[in-house]
Design a protein around this motif. Structure first.
Motif, short mmCIF file in Angstrom:
data_model
loop_
_atom_site.label_atom_id
_atom_site.label_comp_id
_atom_site.label_asym_id
_atom_site.label_seq_id
_atom_site.Cartn_x
_atom_site.Cartn_y
_atom_site.Cartn_z
N GLU B 7 2.21 9.44 -1.78
CA GLU B 7 2.20 10.83 -2.29
C GLU B 7 1.12 11.01 -3.35
O GLU B 7 0.46 12.05 -3.41
CB GLU B 7 3.56 11.20 -2.89
N ALA B 8 0.97 10.00 -4.20
CA ALA B 8 -0.07 10.07 -5.22
C ALA B 8 -1.44 10.21 -4.55
O ALA B 8 -2.26 11.05 -4.94
CB ALA B 8 -0.04 8.82 -6.10
N HIS B 9 -1.65 9.40 -3.50
CA HIS B 9 -2.93 9.47 -2.80
C HIS B 9 -3.15 10.85 -2.18
O HIS B 9 -4.25 11.40 -2.24
CB HIS B 9 -3.00 8.38 -1.72
N HIS B 10 -2.11 11.39 -1.62
CA HIS B 10 -2.19 12.72 -1.02
C HIS B 10 -2.57 13.77 -2.07
O HIS B 10 -3.38 14.66 -1.82
CB HIS B 10 -0.86 13.07 -0.37
N ARG B 11 -1.99 13.62 -3.28
CA ARG B 11 -2.26 14.57 -4.36
C ARG B 11 -3.70 14.52 -4.86
O ARG B 11 -4.31 15.54 -5.14
CB ARG B 11 -1.32 14.30 -5.55
N ILE B 12 -4.25 13.29 -4.99
CA ILE B 12 -5.56 13.16 -5.64
C ILE B 12 -6.72 12.95 -4.66
O ILE B 12 -7.88 12.90 -5.06
CB ILE B 12 -5.58 12.01 -6.69
N ASN B 13 -6.37 12.88 -3.39
CA ASN B 13 -7.34 12.56 -2.34
C ASN B 13 -8.60 13.43 -2.34
O ASN B 13 -9.70 12.95 -2.08
CB ASN B 13 -6.62 12.68 -0.99
N ASN B 14 -8.44 14.71 -2.66
CA ASN B 14 -9.59 15.62 -2.63
C ASN B 14 -10.40 15.61 -3.91
O ASN B 14 -11.42 16.28 -4.00
CB ASN B 14 -9.12 17.05 -2.35
N ILE B 15 -9.92 14.87 -4.91
CA ILE B 15 -10.60 14.84 -6.20
C ILE B 15 -11.41 13.55 -6.34
O ILE B 15 -12.53 13.55 -6.81
CB ILE B 15 -9.58 14.90 -7.36
N ILE B 16 -10.78 12.46 -5.96
CA ILE B 16 -11.44 11.16 -6.07
C ILE B 16 -12.32 10.91 -4.85
O ILE B 16 -12.31 11.68 -3.89
CB ILE B 16 -10.41 10.02 -6.22
N ILE B 17 -13.07 9.83 -4.91
CA ILE B 17 -13.91 9.43 -3.78
C ILE B 17 -13.20 8.32 -3.01
O ILE B 17 -12.64 7.39 -3.60
CB ILE B 17 -15.28 8.92 -4.30
N ARG B 18 -13.18 8.45 -1.69
CA ARG B 18 -12.70 7.33 -0.88
C ARG B 18 -13.86 6.34 -0.84
O ARG B 18 -14.79 6.47 -0.03
CB ARG B 18 -12.33 7.81 0.52
N THR B 19 -13.82 5.36 -1.69
CA THR B 19 -14.98 4.48 -1.87
C THR B 19 -15.16 3.55 -0.66
O THR B 19 -14.20 3.20 0.02
CB THR B 19 -14.80 3.63 -3.14
N PRO B 20 -16.42 3.15 -0.42
CA PRO B 20 -16.68 2.27 0.73
C PRO B 20 -16.02 0.89 0.57
O PRO B 20 -15.85 0.40 -0.55
CB PRO B 20 -18.20 2.12 0.74
N LEU B 21 -15.64 0.33 1.69
CA LEU B 21 -15.13 -1.04 1.75
C LEU B 21 -16.19 -1.81 2.54
O LEU B 21 -16.35 -1.59 3.74
CB LEU B 21 -13.78 -1.05 2.48
N ILE B 22 -16.93 -2.68 1.86
CA ILE B 22 -18.11 -3.27 2.50
C ILE B 22 -17.98 -4.79 2.62
O ILE B 22 -17.21 -5.43 1.91
CB ILE B 22 -19.41 -2.91 1.76
N THR B 23 -18.75 -5.32 3.53
CA THR B 23 -18.75 -6.77 3.73
C THR B 23 -20.19 -7.23 3.92
O THR B 23 -21.10 -6.40 4.05
CB THR B 23 -17.86 -7.16 4.93
N ASP B 24 -20.41 -8.52 3.90
CA ASP B 24 -21.78 -9.02 4.01
C ASP B 24 -21.78 -10.33 4.78
O ASP B 24 -21.00 -11.24 4.47
CB ASP B 24 -22.36 -9.23 2.60
N ASP B 25 -22.67 -10.43 5.75
CA ASP B 25 -22.71 -11.62 6.61
C ASP B 25 -22.98 -12.89 5.82
O ASP B 25 -22.37 -13.93 6.07
CB ASP B 25 -23.78 -11.45 7.69
N TYR B 26 -23.93 -12.82 4.90
CA TYR B 26 -24.28 -14.03 4.15
C TYR B 26 -23.10 -14.51 3.31
O TYR B 26 -22.78 -15.70 3.28
CB TYR B 26 -25.50 -13.76 3.25
N ILE B 27 -22.45 -13.58 2.65
CA ILE B 27 -21.29 -13.92 1.81
C ILE B 27 -20.17 -14.52 2.65
O ILE B 27 -19.58 -15.55 2.29
CB ILE B 27 -20.82 -12.68 1.03
N ASN B 28 -19.87 -13.88 3.78
CA ASN B 28 -18.81 -14.41 4.65
C ASN B 28 -19.16 -15.80 5.16
O ASN B 28 -18.28 -16.67 5.28
CB ASN B 28 -18.57 -13.47 5.83
#
Lengths: 313, 313
Positions: B7-28
């Motif tokens: 519910e909290a996410h639903h409330r603030i979803n339009n205000i905050i940024i859905r930030t990227p979830l990233i990965t990297d081949d070298y790191i993995n």
């Protein structure tokens, strides 16, 4: 048109990263507009060049692909080709000047690229490449002056235009012109009202000069911090740019460094100095872009750590 | 449970940024696992703290919200509160030590926060805040030891768990424990198989000590480069952490700096040193995470430019 960017995107979509398109309140407040940044520094091999290489290999017939691929490069194209070759199950041969930074050499090796070193001159690079191609039968994949590369680089703007914010302008740096011409063709097809502007260091302004003279005017050895933009346009990229690009803006080295610092610390991204060139143009021509919707392509993040000293206080 | 993160996410979803979830081949490849990084350095105000502040204000009744909100902060919570107050159309009052860096002061002002300076001691901060609250009638919004804050910070892990990659582990740094407890509660509800691990500098290891002693053991003045993690747990966050967190790992200052350098140049992100703490734990305990799916929360990017000298070659 010789290219189909939507099809290219469909072909490489599962290989490349759909990079984030980000914005920042402070930056928009300062610029008095809405600017989005396409983060190709978060792309595979941390540069947009992955798109062109992936697209070129995706179009090679199986019997040609099996022969391997080859190029000469001191920068991101070599990495991109080595990465794409690994994905497509073939061998990349990369001719690199013996002066290439160790990080770039290591990156090509990480992806399994076979490196042949040569003297750091264009002539040596081309001759060595010729020898490698003759010895291995590998297919030469050039860095920018090639329709498959242009088509692949165009997928970056294609993704921007799919986000639905309908930019008035897209700003991209211009070196050999692969990205700029792909961007201009993507806008022409998918958002004709969007004006594409190339941005170039004054110290490597062959695109600016060629654009205004109406004929190809290559520069000699260009001395700019924006190392990705030292090359000159090719005949194919120039032809596209002349027809479909709205304008070319140039910036000084000092403006590039200021913009580089600005974008690094406000956007929280490690970017190559080449990325700062369109940002510098945006800051320099603030009035031109006031109240507009602007997209800037941040082309990559492969910068040697010690160079960051230039932007620290 | 006292909170509802969905519910909290639903409330603030339009205000905050859905930030990227990233990965990297070298790191993995190096870690021999699959690690994704949640980029809260690209969040509003460039820190996850925007989530908690937005959620706390979204739950205030209109007549209370109108009175304004107040806190004391030398870091991201003050910025987050000023930002959220502007979004919700109210006034933030932020008590800051007179030694606070100019960048942090400017950021609070940018969002229209009213600043009251005080001596740089906890006592002075609390007394000054008390005076501000009495004078203005503003509602105190604490930085972490509060259910609305915990619930808001939990939306970060909620987004990670919505991506469908079902991490075996989520690693988050722990300072006051707002993010860690929200993360643990999100995992408990939405992905019970996911183990949440708190990561802490050895030089500020109150969470580690409290976790193992089974009782709250605050540290005194903590001396760590990870400036976001100098605070100690509160009673509410400790209670959640004790019940729902799988483990706490600690790392040395040297390990933090090495991890900071590593992640900055491989991921191409400007991050606060606090973000490097879970990365340091990941590198230190490589065997523990081998072959696993790991998510790391990169908490923010607000670092003074000159501090980057620490990670340059």
């Amino acid at each position: 048109m010789k290219i189909n960017i939507a099809e290219a995107h469909h072909r490489i979509n599962n290989i490349i990263i759909r990079t984030p398109l980000i914005t920042d309140d402070y930056i928009n407040n300062f610029l008095e507009n809405t600017t989005f940044f396409k983060c190709e520094n978060l792309q595979k091999i941390h540069a947009f060049k992955a798109r062109g290489a992936a697209n070129a290999l995706s179009k090679l017939q199986k019997n040609l692909l099996e022969k391997g691929v080859a190029t000469h490069s001191s920068g991101n194209h070599g990495q991109a080709l080595a990465w794409a070759a690994k994905i497509f199950g073939t061998q990349a041969h990369v001719v690199m000047p013996m002066t290439a930074p160790k990080t770039k050499v290591d990156a090509v090796r990480f992806w399994g690229g076979e490196i042949t070193f040569c003297e750091p001159t264009l002539q040596a690079r081309e001759e060595t490449l010729q020898q490698v191609v003759e010895r291995t039968g590998a297919i030469f994949i050039p860095p920018y002056n090639h329709w498959d590369i242009i088509e692949g680089q165009g997928t970056c703007a294609f993704e921007i235009l799919q986000e639905g914010f309908e930019p008035d302008f897209i700003l991209a740096p211009v070196g050999g012109g692969g990205l700029l011409s792909g961007t201009a063709l993507a806008a022409h097809q998918f958002s004709p009202k969007t004006k594409v502007i190339g941005c170039e260091p004054k110290n490597a302004d062959d695109a600016y000069q060629s654009f205004h003279a109406g004929k190809l005017i290559p520069v000699g050895a260009a001395n700019t911090i924006a190392d990705g933009l030292r090359t000159s346009l090719g005949d194919i990229t120039f032809d596209v740019i002349r027809k479909y690009v709205h304008d070319i803006l140039t910036v000084t080295e000092e403006e590039v460094i200021d913009a580089w610092r600005w974008i690094t610390f406000y956007l929280k991204l490690i970017i190559e100095p080449s990325c700062a060139v369109p940002v510098a143009a945006l800051l320099k021509h603030k009035d031109k872009f006031k109240g507009k919707k602007v997209a800037v392509i941040l082309t990559g993040g492969n910068v040697d750590a010690e160079k960051l000293r230039l932007i620290l206080p």
